[in-house]
Scaffold this active site. Structure first.
Site, PDB file in Angstrom:
ATOM      1  N   ASP A 115       0.858  -1.172   0.000  1.00 18.96           N
ATOM      2  CA  ASP A 115       0.000   0.000   0.000  1.00 18.96           C
ATOM      3  C   ASP A 115       0.902   1.232   0.000  1.00 18.96           C
ATOM      4  O   ASP A 115       1.876   1.293   0.758  1.00 18.96           O
ATOM      5  CB  ASP A 115      -0.870  -0.006   1.263  1.00 18.96           C
ATOM      6  CG  ASP A 115      -2.261   0.557   1.021  1.00 18.96           C
ATOM      7  OD1 ASP A 115      -2.343   1.646   0.438  1.00 18.96           O
ATOM      8  OD2 ASP A 115      -3.249  -0.084   1.427  1.00 18.96           O
ATOM      9  N   ASP A 218      -3.139   4.642  -2.339  1.00 19.10           N
ATOM     10  CA  ASP A 218      -4.213   5.210  -1.536  1.00 19.10           C
ATOM     11  C   ASP A 218      -4.674   6.566  -2.089  1.00 19.10           C
ATOM     12  O   ASP A 218      -3.835   7.417  -2.411  1.00 19.10           O
ATOM     13  CB  ASP A 218      -3.655   5.397  -0.113  1.00 19.10           C
ATOM     14  CG  ASP A 218      -4.726   5.644   0.916  1.00 19.10           C
ATOM     15  OD1 ASP A 218      -5.568   4.756   1.103  1.00 19.10           O
ATOM     16  OD2 ASP A 218      -4.707   6.726   1.538  1.00 19.10           O
ATOM     17  N   GLU A 260      -6.382   3.999  -6.032  1.00 17.57           N
ATOM     18  CA  GLU A 260      -7.725   4.192  -5.470  1.00 17.57           C
ATOM     19  C   GLU A 260      -8.244   5.555  -5.905  1.00 17.57           C
ATOM     20  O   GLU A 260      -7.587   6.573  -5.669  1.00 17.57           O
ATOM     21  CB  GLU A 260      -7.660   4.125  -3.934  1.00 17.57           C
ATOM     22  CG  GLU A 260      -9.029   4.234  -3.285  1.00 17.57           C
ATOM     23  CD  GLU A 260      -8.966   4.542  -1.775  1.00 17.57           C
ATOM     24  OE1 GLU A 260      -9.902   4.163  -1.064  1.00 17.57           O
ATOM     25  OE2 GLU A 260      -7.986   5.172  -1.324  1.00 17.57           O
ATOM     26  N   HIS A 334     -11.321  -3.040   3.058  1.00 19.17           N
ATOM     27  CA  HIS A 334     -11.303  -2.694   4.481  1.00 19.17           C
ATOM     28  C   HIS A 334     -12.109  -1.436   4.802  1.00 19.17           C
ATOM     29  O   HIS A 334     -12.218  -1.064   5.967  1.00 19.17           O
ATOM     30  CB  HIS A 334      -9.850  -2.495   4.912  1.00 19.17           C
ATOM     31  CG  HIS A 334      -9.230  -1.305   4.238  1.00 19.17           C
ATOM     32  ND1 HIS A 334      -9.033  -1.249   2.874  1.00 19.17           N
ATOM     33  CD2 HIS A 334      -8.787  -0.119   4.717  1.00 19.17           C
ATOM     34  CE1 HIS A 334      -8.494  -0.076   2.554  1.00 19.17           C
ATOM     35  NE2 HIS A 334      -8.342   0.625   3.652  1.00 19.17           N
ATOM     36  N   ASP A 335     -12.635  -0.760   3.784  1.00 20.68           N
ATOM     37  CA  ASP A 335     -13.440   0.441   4.005  1.00 20.68           C
ATOM     38  C   ASP A 335     -14.924   0.187   3.766  1.00 20.68           C
ATOM     39  O   ASP A 335     -15.738   1.099   3.912  1.00 20.68           O
ATOM     40  CB  ASP A 335     -13.006   1.556   3.036  1.00 20.68           C
ATOM     41  CG  ASP A 335     -11.588   2.055   3.287  1.00 20.68           C
ATOM     42  OD1 ASP A 335     -11.151   2.041   4.458  1.00 20.68           O
ATOM     43  OD2 ASP A 335     -10.938   2.475   2.310  1.00 20.68           O
TER      44      ASP A 335
HETATM   45  C1  GLC Z   1      -8.203   5.311   1.799  1.00 19.24           C
HETATM   46  C2  GLC Z   1      -8.036   4.095   2.669  1.00 19.24           C
HETATM   47  C3  GLC Z   1      -8.721   4.344   3.971  1.00 19.24           C
HETATM   48  C4  GLC Z   1      -8.037   5.509   4.630  1.00 19.24           C
HETATM   49  C5  GLC Z   1      -8.001   6.734   3.717  1.00 19.24           C
HETATM   50  C6  GLC Z   1      -7.009   7.733   4.200  1.00 19.24           C
HETATM   51  O1  GLC Z   1      -9.511   5.552   1.451  1.00 19.24           O
HETATM   52  O2  GLC Z   1      -8.515   2.972   2.001  1.00 19.24           O
HETATM   53  O3  GLC Z   1      -8.721   3.231   4.815  1.00 19.24           O
HETATM   54  O4  GLC Z   1      -8.696   5.855   5.817  1.00 19.24           O
HETATM   55  O5  GLC Z   1      -7.616   6.412   2.405  1.00 19.24           O
HETATM   56  O6  GLC Z   1      -5.709   7.245   4.060  1.00 19.24           O
END
Ligand code: GLC
Ligand code: CA
Length: 583
Positions: A115, A218, A260, A334-335
């Site tokens: 990540d 991320d 992402e 995980h979100d």
């Molecule tokens: C992304 C991650 C999440 C995190 C956010 C800030 O969306 O997947 O878990 O809280 O970024 O880093």
């Protein structure tokens, strides 16, 4: 796929040879390290724990792991707040453990995708500490500041943080505000600064040289922001930075990058991953997730899934990246809530609907990602009180929902359905104590249903969910039509059934999935119909999709047709159908 295969497919980028990249044949598996396996009984999952479970991943057949952050971190946001990008958090292990994980995974033909969290770091990172200590040091400009011209109480702008509250925090010792789109412990990095960018690229190369298989990036759509102009997601500099990053890091290396992007649309998607763009291999887009949220309260208010909308977004993304670019395929991470709880039925039809969702997603074009526990149909946490939640987002968002006129009950119901902690309860390995996660009390409650839902039980059951996953993962390695076939969605307006075809050369895969708890008399359009070979199913094998088929609740199956299978047959009658199959 073995490591040998991965090496064999390494394209000789310099002489321009084009081969199928390994990640188009592979299925990914996301590990949320805090919740996967705890080796030393401190209640927190760790890297030795992951190593001890690699056989499970090999057995599943996955090609690579996406490992959520294991870097040194104060853990305000469970590691998405990084204080040292080149070290491992002590609760997760050591750099030696991580190197061992890379090696042990490689021995099983599995790559490790790290990540990469570089939209922001932690307020405990040395860069931020220096930046706070001096306004003239190099690192000061690594962050985004605003003068407190009208005093510390007048915010520079009304931009809100994702976790609730303002995106600006005033630091009296600096006399300025700093900008953070997430928690105040996650200051945004100033990508406009070329020295910062060079440091990030050097760090990425340091990891790549260690033998990792790539990066999951991320919230990467936020790095090109222009805060002054209020342009945050997909800001004006995004693609310049992604192209620069590509040329400075992954270019010429056979690795996977997946960014992402909560804001990507079918229109902007090709900009990130189009073949001539030299940016990313693929992105995680969220249209299909957001399509099922409440327009006003977002995910904090439970609303039923609007299936036609959901299918439309999936279809649009398949079409947008048909000729150039590549999709990622996922319903969980995980979100997000557990997919069987959100899109299936986590009660009576749990086993069947979990398989239905797997069949429906894995036969699309793209690279599928399985989130830990999904392969055994793990469900939402079923927390009954606010105290059970650990995620900072819950507290931050509760206050806001109340201000907007929601109630604690409505919010709790929304959280029970959609809070991120639903996916963060410990991985359920066995029916035993702490679900076999570890010897000590876990940092977050174990789901009570681990006594029946666990890896040991599911694997031992010939009808277990994991067997369908294995079948689907294997198909992607061996079948060109699964990988490359052109996708066409049918009956997009149908409120219960999801159906599509994939076509390559003389092969067609037809997929039908009843996404409802009702038995449905499904009238199929001609393009979907026909006899073939049963490919995969969650109830009993079927050889055809007929013009009228009665689908059981949550039934899903796929049929593979070759040119010799008549497409007309089922629209005539059973006798003709039988004849066509024999021909
Ligand atoms: C992304 C991650 C999440 C995190 C956010 C800030 O969306 O997947 O878990 O809280 O970024 O880093
Ligand atoms: Ca531990």
């Amino acid at each position: 796929m073995t490591l040998h295969d991965i090496k064999m497919t390494r394209p000789s980028a310099r002489d321009g040879a084009v081969t199928t990249p390994w990640w188009k044949k592979a299925t990914g598996y996301q590990i949320y390290p805090r919740s996967f396996c705890d080796s030393n009984g401190d209640g927190i999952g760790d890297i030795p724990g992951i190593i001890s479970k690699l056989d499970h991943l090999q057995d599943l057949g996955i090609g690579f792991i996406w490992l959520s952050p294991v870097y040194r971190s104060p853990m305000v946001d469970n590691g998405y707040d990084i204080s040292d990008y080149q070290d491992v958090a002590p609760e997760y292990g050591t750099m030696q453990d991580l190197d061992r994980l890379i090696d042990e995974a490689a021995n099983r033909g599995i790559g490790l995708v790290m990540d990469l969290v570089v939209n922001h770091c932690s307020d405990q990172h040395a860069w931020f500490r220096k930046a706070v200590a001096s306004s003239v040091c190099r690192e000061h400009d690594y962050f985004i500041w605003a003068d407190a011209t009208d005093g510390p109480d007048v915010l520079p702008s009304d931009i809100e943080s994702v976790f609730g509250g303002p995106a600006w925090t005033h630091l009296p010792e600096v006399g300025k505000f700093y900008f953070h789109q997430f928690a105040s412990g996650q200051p945004d990095l100033n990508w406009q600064n070329p020295e910062l960018r060079a440091e990030i690229y050097a760090m990425m190369n340091w990891w790549l040289d260690r033998g990792i298989a790539g990066f999951r990036m991320d919230v990467i759509d936020l790095i090109g922001k222009d805060v002054g102009a209020g342009k945050l997601a997909e800001g004006p500099y995004l693609h310049d930075f992604l192209q620069e990053m590509h040329s400075q890091t992954v270019k010429g290396r056979d690795v996977l990058t997946v960014g992402e992007s909560w804001c990507a649309s079918p229109e902007t998607g090709p900009l990130y991953c189009g073949e001539d763009r030299d940016e990313l291999s693929m992105i995680f887009q969220f249209d299909h997730i957001k399509a099922t949220w409440d327009p006003e309260f977002g995910k904090w208010k439970n609303v039923p899934v609007d299936l036609p909308r959901f299918k439309t977004t999936l279809a649009n993304w398949q079409y947008a990246l048909e000729d150039s670019g590549w999709n990622s395929l996922f319903l969980s991470n995980h979100d997000l809530p557990r997919q069987v709880s959100r899109y299936g039925d986590d009660g009576t039809y749990r086993n069947r609907s979990a398989k239905m969702l797997a069949i429906m997603m894995h036969l699309l074009k793209g690279t599928p990602f399985v989130y830990q526990g999904e392969e055994i149909g793990m469900t939402n946490a079923n927390f009954h009180s606010l105290e059970q939640y650990r995620d900072l987002e819950v507290a931050g968002r509760l206050a806001e929902a109340l201000e907007k006129g929601s109630t604690v009950e409505v919010f709790l119901e929304g959280a029970r359905r959609n809070a991120r902690d639903n996916a963060r309860t410990p991985m359920q390995w066995t029916a035993g104590e702490n679900a076999g996660f570890g010897a000590g009390a876990p940092w977050i409650d174990v789901n009570m249903n681990h006594t029946t839902i666990n890896v040991a039980a599911d694997g031992a059951d010939p009808d277990g969910i994991i067997h369908t996953y294995k079948q689907l993962i294997e198909m992607r390695k061996t079948s060109a039509v699964v990988r490359e076939g052109r996708t066409t969605f049918h009956v997009v307006d149908h409120k219960q059934v999801c159906a599509y075809t994939r076509e390559l050369g003389d092969q067609t895969i037809a997929v039908v999935a009843n996404m409802s708890a009702d038995s449905v008399e499904f009238v199929a359009p001609p393009a979907l119909c026909g006899q073939g070979q049963p490919l995969v199913s969650n109830i009993a094998s079927r050889h055809s999709i007929d013009s009228v088929t009665v689908l059981e609740p949550y039934e899903a199956y796929a049929v593979l047709r070759n040119a010799q299978h008549s497409k007309r047959c089922c629209h005539q009658n059973g006798v003709v159908a039988q004849h066509a199959l024999e021909a």
